[in-house]
Design an enzyme around this catalytic site. Structure first.
Site, PDB file in Angstrom:
ATOM      1  N   GLY A  15     -10.054  -3.284   0.862  1.00 58.80           N
ATOM      2  CA  GLY A  15      -9.875  -3.681   2.263  1.00 58.80           C
ATOM      3  C   GLY A  15      -9.043  -4.937   2.458  1.00 58.80           C
ATOM      4  O   GLY A  15      -9.183  -5.615   3.476  1.00 58.80           O
ATOM      5  N   SER A  16      -8.129  -5.236   1.518  1.00 60.52           N
ATOM      6  CA  SER A  16      -7.317  -6.444   1.717  1.00 60.52           C
ATOM      7  C   SER A  16      -6.326  -6.254   2.872  1.00 60.52           C
ATOM      8  O   SER A  16      -5.994  -7.223   3.565  1.00 60.52           O
ATOM      9  CB  SER A  16      -6.602  -6.863   0.427  1.00 60.52           C
ATOM     10  N   HIS A 112       1.883   2.574   2.174  1.00 57.11           N
ATOM     11  CA  HIS A 112       1.988   3.153   0.834  1.00 57.11           C
ATOM     12  C   HIS A 112       2.661   2.141  -0.100  1.00 57.11           C
ATOM     13  O   HIS A 112       3.660   1.528   0.298  1.00 57.11           O
ATOM     14  CB  HIS A 112       2.802   4.455   0.894  1.00 57.11           C
ATOM     15  N   ASP A 148       2.584  11.328   2.439  1.00 56.88           N
ATOM     16  CA  ASP A 148       3.474  10.160   2.532  1.00 56.88           C
ATOM     17  C   ASP A 148       4.890  10.533   2.974  1.00 56.88           C
ATOM     18  O   ASP A 148       5.870   9.963   2.492  1.00 56.88           O
ATOM     19  CB  ASP A 148       3.517   9.416   1.166  1.00 56.88           C
TER      20      ASP A 148
HETATM   21  C1  GAR Z   1      -2.867  -0.604  -1.041  1.00 56.59           C
HETATM   22  O1  GAR Z   1      -2.020  -0.970  -2.095  1.00 56.59           O
HETATM   23  C2  GAR Z   1      -2.285   0.567  -0.286  1.00 56.59           C
HETATM   24  O2  GAR Z   1      -0.895   0.533  -0.201  1.00 56.59           O
HETATM   25  C3  GAR Z   1      -2.736   1.710  -1.157  1.00 56.59           C
HETATM   26  O3  GAR Z   1      -4.056   1.403  -1.520  1.00 56.59           O
HETATM   27  C4  GAR Z   1      -4.189  -0.018  -1.568  1.00 56.59           C
HETATM   28  C5  GAR Z   1      -5.373  -0.413  -0.719  1.00 56.59           C
HETATM   29  O4  GAR Z   1      -5.633  -1.779  -0.866  1.00 56.59           O
HETATM   30  N1  GAR Z   1      -2.653   2.952  -0.459  1.00 56.59           N
HETATM   31  C6  GAR Z   1      -2.227   4.086  -1.023  1.00 56.59           C
HETATM   32  O5  GAR Z   1      -1.935   4.172  -2.203  1.00 56.59           O
HETATM   33  C7  GAR Z   1      -2.145   5.273  -0.082  1.00 56.59           C
HETATM   34  N2  GAR Z   1      -1.348   6.314  -0.662  1.00 56.59           N
HETATM   35  P1  GAR Z   1      -6.664  -2.503   0.098  1.00 56.59           P
HETATM   36  O6  GAR Z   1      -7.940  -1.647   0.120  1.00 56.59           O
HETATM   37  O7  GAR Z   1      -6.889  -3.837  -0.578  1.00 56.59           O
HETATM   38  O8  GAR Z   1      -6.036  -2.617   1.442  1.00 56.59           O
END
Ligand code: GAR
Length: 221
Positions: A15-16, A112, A148
């Site tokens: 969840g950053s 993404h 995507d």
């Molecule tokens: C992020 O890097 C986002 O781009 C990726 O998951 C991570 C979530 O980080 N999403 C994907 O790969 C979607 N295809 P977070 O939970 O710290 O926001």
């Protein structure tokens, strides 16, 4: 004061990106309100982040549902009940059903960790590193029925160095994610995004800011 854009944020993990959206809202640079955060994963750290900021949070464990359609119709119900105007996928690992897309036409954004259309799907950072590209980055896009493939709103570019690791690259990409996602949402809130076919036009953008980037740097050219 104009009404704030009502967001519903879907998460599955750390969840950053949710945190950066919260921070920009609290700073006043993003004119939006998070009506609801929904996590399909009861263990997601993003739940703690949302609670800390007093944001409504619902855990909807996909394992409790018989089908993807059942899970998505419950998601739709909660988002509609909260009058959500834009759905934000922030590290949400579920593929949405056509029914969900129809419920929020051109009203779902995703981020993404690669420069689409390169390296869609899982592990975009590792795919880029393995391929040997000199630049990678991140992409905010509207969600369509593909993986995507939807219209691109903003991309952020990150250098890839010869001795990069997946963790190092992913960390630098994530920093860019935290900048471009709130900006893309703010463009939407300002009504500046026009989608035509698969192109997103951003009205009144400062074109003077556009520059070329090279990696490695050019010497004498
Ligand atoms: C992020 O890097 C986002 O781009 C990726 O998951 C991570 C979530 O980080 N999403 C994907 O790969 C979607 N295809 P977070 O939970 O710290 O926001």
């Amino acid at each position: 004061m104009a009404d704030l854009l009502k967001l519903g944020v879907l998460i599955s993990g750390n969840g950053s990106n949710l945190q950066s959206i919260i921070d920009h809202i609290e700073k006043g640079s993003l004119k939006a309100v998070i009506k609801i955060v929904i996590s399909n994963n009861p263990e997601a750290f993003g739940i703690t982040r949302a609670k800390k900021h007093g944001i409504n949070i619902t855990v909807l464990n996909n394992r409790d549902f018989k089908s993807k359609e059942d899970f998505d119709s419950e998601l739709i119900k909660i988002l509609k009940k909260n009058k959500v105007e834009l759905v934000i996928l922030a590290g949400f690992t579920r593929i949405l059903t056509p029914g969900f897309l129809q419920a929020f036409p051109q009203k779902i954004m995703n981020i993404h960790p690669a420069l689409l259309p390169s390296f869609p799907g899982l592990h975009g950072q590792k795919q880029a590193l393995d391929y040997g590209v000199k630049f990678s980055g991140c992409t905010v896009h509207f969600v369509d029925e593909g993986t995507d493939t939807g219209p691109i709103v903003i991309q952020g570019v990150v250098h890839v160095s010869d001795d990069d690791t997946v963790e190092g690259l992913a960390g630098r990409i994530l920093k860019e994610e935290h900048r471009i996602y709130p900006q893309a949402i703010q463009f939407y809130a300002e009504g500046r995004l026009e989608i035509k076919d698969r192109k997103v036009r951003i009205k009144s953008i400062d074109k003077k800011l556009a520059k070329a980037m090279h990696n490695p740097p050019l010497s004498g050219f």
